[in-house]
Design a protein around this motif. Sequence first.
Motif, PDB file in Angstrom:
ATOM      1  N   GLU A   1      41.407  17.357  28.200  1.00 17.37           N
ATOM      2  CA  GLU A   1      42.028  16.394  29.273  1.00 17.37           C
ATOM      3  C   GLU A   1      41.342  15.064  29.736  1.00 17.37           C
ATOM      4  N   SER A   2      40.329  14.791  28.601  1.00 17.46           N
ATOM      5  CA  SER A   2      39.444  13.480  28.700  1.00 17.46           C
ATOM      6  C   SER A   2      40.554  12.110  28.864  1.00 17.46           C
ATOM      7  N   LYS A   3      41.613  12.197  27.960  1.00 24.60           N
ATOM      8  CA  LYS A   3      42.574  11.254  28.021  1.00 24.60           C
ATOM      9  C   LYS A   3      43.035  10.854  29.353  1.00 24.60           C
ATOM     10  N   ILE A   4      43.253  11.730  30.216  1.00 18.04           N
ATOM     11  CA  ILE A   4      43.947  11.726  31.688  1.00 18.04           C
ATOM     12  C   ILE A   4      42.674  11.209  32.386  1.00 18.04           C
ATOM     13  N   VAL A   5      41.700  11.587  32.426  1.00 15.54           N
ATOM     14  CA  VAL A   5      40.310  11.084  33.131  1.00 15.54           C
ATOM     15  C   VAL A   5      40.269   9.736  32.902  1.00 15.54           C
ATOM     16  N   GLU A   6      40.089   9.156  31.208  1.00 16.48           N
ATOM     17  CA  GLU A   6      40.082   7.960  31.004  1.00 16.48           C
ATOM     18  C   GLU A   6      41.105   7.097  31.430  1.00 16.48           C
ATOM     19  N   ASN A   7      42.367   7.622  31.678  1.00 16.17           N
ATOM     20  CA  ASN A   7      43.485   6.610  32.136  1.00 16.17           C
ATOM     21  C   ASN A   7      43.218   6.690  33.796  1.00 16.17           C
ATOM     22  N   TYR A   8      42.593   7.438  34.458  1.00 19.06           N
ATOM     23  CA  TYR A   8      42.203   7.498  35.999  1.00 19.06           C
ATOM     24  C   TYR A   8      41.067   6.385  36.172  1.00 19.06           C
ATOM     25  N   ILE A   9      40.092   6.649  35.223  1.00 16.19           N
ATOM     26  CA  ILE A   9      39.104   5.371  35.145  1.00 16.19           C
ATOM     27  C   ILE A   9      39.502   4.135  35.117  1.00 16.19           C
ATOM     28  N   LYS A  10      40.406   3.834  34.010  1.00 15.99           N
ATOM     29  CA  LYS A  10      40.838   2.521  33.908  1.00 15.99           C
ATOM     30  C   LYS A  10      41.438   2.074  34.986  1.00 15.99           C
ATOM     31  N   HIS A  11      42.498   3.006  35.826  1.00  9.50           N
ATOM     32  CA  HIS A  11      43.426   2.812  36.971  1.00  9.50           C
ATOM     33  C   HIS A  11      42.357   2.237  37.962  1.00  9.50           C
ATOM     34  N   ALA A  12      41.252   3.005  38.284  1.00  9.18           N
ATOM     35  CA  ALA A  12      40.231   2.762  39.369  1.00  9.18           C
ATOM     36  C   ALA A  12      39.570   1.621  39.146  1.00  9.18           C
ATOM     37  N   ARG A  13      39.307   1.051  38.218  1.00  7.97           N
ATOM     38  CA  ARG A  13      38.826  -0.225  37.940  1.00  7.97           C
ATOM     39  C   ARG A  13      39.681  -1.398  38.218  1.00  7.97           C
ATOM     40  N   ASN A  14      41.045  -0.960  38.157  1.00  8.21           N
ATOM     41  CA  ASN A  14      41.968  -2.224  38.473  1.00  8.21           C
ATOM     42  C   ASN A  14      42.162  -2.429  40.025  1.00  8.21           C
TER      43      ASN A  14
ATOM     44  N   GLU B   1      32.028  13.683  38.999  1.00  6.61           N
ATOM     45  CA  GLU B   1      31.965  12.245  38.473  1.00  6.61           C
ATOM     46  C   GLU B   1      33.180  12.230  37.536  1.00  6.61           C
ATOM     47  N   PRO B   2      33.981  11.072  37.471  1.00 10.20           N
ATOM     48  CA  PRO B   2      34.883  10.717  36.214  1.00 10.20           C
ATOM     49  C   PRO B   2      34.284  10.958  34.736  1.00 10.20           C
ATOM     50  N   GLU B   3      33.241   9.889  34.850  1.00  4.04           N
ATOM     51  CA  GLU B   3      32.600   9.794  33.402  1.00  4.04           C
ATOM     52  C   GLU B   3      31.932  11.207  32.870  1.00  4.04           C
ATOM     53  N   GLU B   4      31.348  11.996  33.752  1.00  4.55           N
ATOM     54  CA  GLU B   4      30.852  13.548  33.351  1.00  4.55           C
ATOM     55  C   GLU B   4      31.834  14.216  33.041  1.00  4.55           C
ATOM     56  N   LEU B   5      33.055  14.213  33.656  1.00 13.13           N
ATOM     57  CA  LEU B   5      33.900  15.214  33.424  1.00 13.13           C
ATOM     58  C   LEU B   5      34.869  14.779  32.186  1.00 13.13           C
TER      59      LEU B   5
ATOM     60  N   VAL C   1      41.621  13.489  43.471  1.00 11.85           N
ATOM     61  CA  VAL C   1      40.593  13.014  43.920  1.00 11.85           C
ATOM     62  C   VAL C   1      40.341  12.842  45.155  1.00 11.85           C
ATOM     63  N   ASN C   2      38.911  12.800  45.552  1.00 13.44           N
ATOM     64  CA  ASN C   2      38.452  12.502  46.813  1.00 13.44           C
ATOM     65  C   ASN C   2      38.176  10.992  47.241  1.00 13.44           C
ATOM     66  N   ASP C   3      37.700  10.826  48.573  1.00 13.42           N
ATOM     67  CA  ASP C   3      37.629   9.383  48.880  1.00 13.42           C
ATOM     68  C   ASP C   3      36.522   8.613  48.159  1.00 13.42           C
ATOM     69  N   ILE C   4      35.478   9.339  47.348  1.00  9.92           N
ATOM     70  CA  ILE C   4      34.518   8.716  46.599  1.00  9.92           C
ATOM     71  C   ILE C   4      34.916   8.702  45.297  1.00  9.92           C
ATOM     72  N   GLY C   5      36.033   9.184  44.793  1.00 10.30           N
ATOM     73  CA  GLY C   5      36.322   9.215  43.304  1.00 10.30           C
ATOM     74  C   GLY C   5      36.167  10.482  42.645  1.00 10.30           C
ATOM     75  N   GLU C   6      35.525  11.324  43.080  1.00 12.00           N
ATOM     76  CA  GLU C   6      35.195  12.557  42.305  1.00 12.00           C
ATOM     77  C   GLU C   6      36.534  13.352  42.045  1.00 12.00           C
ATOM     78  N   ILE C   7      36.534  13.970  41.158  1.00  8.19           N
ATOM     79  CA  ILE C   7      37.719  14.610  40.613  1.00  8.19           C
ATOM     80  C   ILE C   7      37.524  16.317  40.913  1.00  8.19           C
ATOM     81  N   CYS C   8      38.523  16.889  41.458  1.00  5.83           N
ATOM     82  CA  CYS C   8      38.479  18.229  41.640  1.00  5.83           C
ATOM     83  C   CYS C   8      38.890  19.122  40.348  1.00  5.83           C
ATOM     84  N   CYS C   9      38.331  20.106  39.943  1.00  2.00           N
ATOM     85  CA  CYS C   9      38.481  21.082  39.034  1.00  2.00           C
ATOM     86  C   CYS C   9      38.063  22.187  39.042  1.00  2.00           C
TER      87      CYS C   9
END
Length: 168
Positions: A155-168, A133-137, A22-30
Amino acid sequence: MKNIFSGAKEYPFHLSIGALLVNDIGEICCHFYPEGLPYESGNEGELYLLMRETPHEGESIEDVVHRGIYEEFGAKGKITHYLGTVNSWFPGVTTGITIHKTTLYFLTKLDHIDLSKRDYDDVESTSTIMWIEPEELKDIFIKQGKRFKRTDLDESKIVENYIKHARN
């Protein structure tokens, strides 16, 4: 000696180490492949993937993550969290047997990227690198897994785990 992690006939298991970079604005590299994976038949059509590498003998998990993001993206980063696993079973293209694949994923914060440093002898070098963006990916991965009927391509489960982690 053959790599016992790579899904060979005598070892029908494949262990991969993945990174959600992830970059500084939370986008995911793929990776983005407009025509599917060049090394697998039956995977025609758009395909998105996170970084995934097979460990070399004696290589630590951290080393695999750092090698993978450098070879595949030309990036350097810092591993911050474990995000989970994806387990799948699929027919091996070259072996003709069913392979059980487990991929362990780690959240990695981008320090630096230079696309010219990608390993152009590696099949991943044929991809276009995208920041999404995480939700889009997450939505892309869900649809992709269903379209290809392969759980390792969702790999949506992994992105979802990232989204949960980023909210905390």
